[in-house]
Design a protein around this motif. Structure first.
Motif, PDB file in Angstrom:
ATOM      1  N   ALA A  47       4.090  12.636  -0.909  1.00 51.79           N
ATOM      2  CA  ALA A  47       3.143  11.561  -0.576  1.00 51.79           C
ATOM      3  C   ALA A  47       3.285  11.207   1.081  1.00 51.79           C
ATOM      4  O   ALA A  47       1.991  11.237   1.535  1.00 51.79           O
ATOM      5  CB  ALA A  47       3.782  10.020  -1.052  1.00 51.79           C
ATOM      6  N   THR A 104      -3.736  11.120  -8.508  1.00 49.56           N
ATOM      7  CA  THR A 104      -3.399  10.393  -7.353  1.00 49.56           C
ATOM      8  C   THR A 104      -4.548   9.494  -6.867  1.00 49.56           C
ATOM      9  O   THR A 104      -4.570   8.558  -6.448  1.00 49.56           O
ATOM     10  CB  THR A 104      -2.685  11.229  -6.270  1.00 49.56           C
ATOM     11  N   PHE A 110       1.005   4.032  -3.059  1.00 54.69           N
ATOM     12  CA  PHE A 110       0.713   5.600  -2.765  1.00 54.69           C
ATOM     13  C   PHE A 110       1.958   6.386  -3.235  1.00 54.69           C
ATOM     14  O   PHE A 110       1.619   7.514  -3.882  1.00 54.69           O
ATOM     15  CB  PHE A 110       0.607   5.783  -1.061  1.00 54.69           C
ATOM     16  N   GLN A 126       0.983  14.283   2.086  1.00 55.01           N
ATOM     17  CA  GLN A 126      -0.398  14.100   1.601  1.00 55.01           C
ATOM     18  C   GLN A 126      -1.098  13.105   2.776  1.00 55.01           C
ATOM     19  O   GLN A 126      -2.154  13.174   3.235  1.00 55.01           O
ATOM     20  CB  GLN A 126      -0.499  13.588   0.277  1.00 55.01           C
ATOM     21  N   SER A 127      -0.375  12.123   2.982  1.00 57.57           N
ATOM     22  CA  SER A 127      -0.921  11.051   3.945  1.00 57.57           C
ATOM     23  C   SER A 127      -0.866  11.710   5.374  1.00 57.57           C
ATOM     24  O   SER A 127      -1.865  10.967   6.066  1.00 57.57           O
ATOM     25  CB  SER A 127      -0.135   9.784   3.942  1.00 57.57           C
ATOM     26  N   ARG A 164       0.700  -1.255   0.001  1.00 55.36           N
ATOM     27  CA  ARG A 164       0.000  -0.032   0.054  1.00 55.36           C
ATOM     28  C   ARG A 164       0.908   1.254  -0.073  1.00 55.36           C
ATOM     29  O   ARG A 164       0.558   2.282  -0.764  1.00 55.36           O
ATOM     30  CB  ARG A 164      -1.073   0.181   1.210  1.00 55.36           C
ATOM     31  N   ALA A 165       1.914   1.064   0.690  1.00 56.19           N
ATOM     32  CA  ALA A 165       2.738   2.359   1.013  1.00 56.19           C
ATOM     33  C   ALA A 165       3.659   2.566  -0.590  1.00 56.19           C
ATOM     34  O   ALA A 165       3.675   3.731  -1.197  1.00 56.19           O
ATOM     35  CB  ALA A 165       4.040   2.112   1.702  1.00 56.19           C
ATOM     36  N   SER A 181      -4.659   5.707  -6.588  1.00 48.38           N
ATOM     37  CA  SER A 181      -4.873   5.002  -5.381  1.00 48.38           C
ATOM     38  C   SER A 181      -6.168   3.990  -5.206  1.00 48.38           C
ATOM     39  O   SER A 181      -6.331   3.106  -4.330  1.00 48.38           O
ATOM     40  CB  SER A 181      -4.971   6.186  -4.475  1.00 48.38           C
TER      41      SER A 181
END
Length: 132
Positions: A47, A111, A11, A50-51, A7-8, A115
């Motif tokens: 990234a 994105t 992203f 954003q997270s 998942r990372a 995603s």
């Protein structure tokens, strides 16, 4: 643990795709391709920010300005881009208000789509293993 790493990576890939799309589509939005390390740094900074920013801004917006919840993705994308541009070593530059507005929209859209579309491609096998 493997799912978290995938998942990372997804992203990071989605952030890269968003930044590259803006570089290609938006005049005034540039990635400095001669400095590959700067681009990697810009992608990672964007990234990570954003997270971190999206959940934080959602929490603040819920508390103080409920009507703005729909724009959290755009707002967090803009703030992450702003911070990434301000870091001198990051290989990204944005010149002019039109580049800021359209660039933010393109990065956010790409994105968000990446995603949403990439996880089924990479995590389908893992989900099938758990079900079987």
């Amino acid at each position: 643990m493997l799912t978290l790493l995938i998942r990372a990576l997804i992203f990071l890939v989605s952030a890269f795709l968003g930044l590259v799309a803006s570089d290609l589509l938006v005049p005034g939005f540039t990635l400095h391709w001669n400095d590959w390390w700067g681009i990697v740094l810009a992608v990672v900074i964007f990234a990570v920010l954003q997270s971190i920013l999206a959940p934080w801004l959602l929490k603040i917006t819920r508390r103080h300005a409920n009507a703005l919840i729909g724009g959290i993705g755009l707002l967090s994308t803009f703030v992450a881009l702003l911070i990434a541009v301000l870091i001198p070593a990051a290989g990204i530059g944005i010149d002019g208000p039109v580049a800021w507005i359209i660039g933010t929209l393109v990065v956010w859209l790409i994105t968000a789509l990446a995603s949403w579309l990439l996880p089924p491609l990479f995590l389908k096998k893992k989900v099938d293993e758990r079900r079987g």
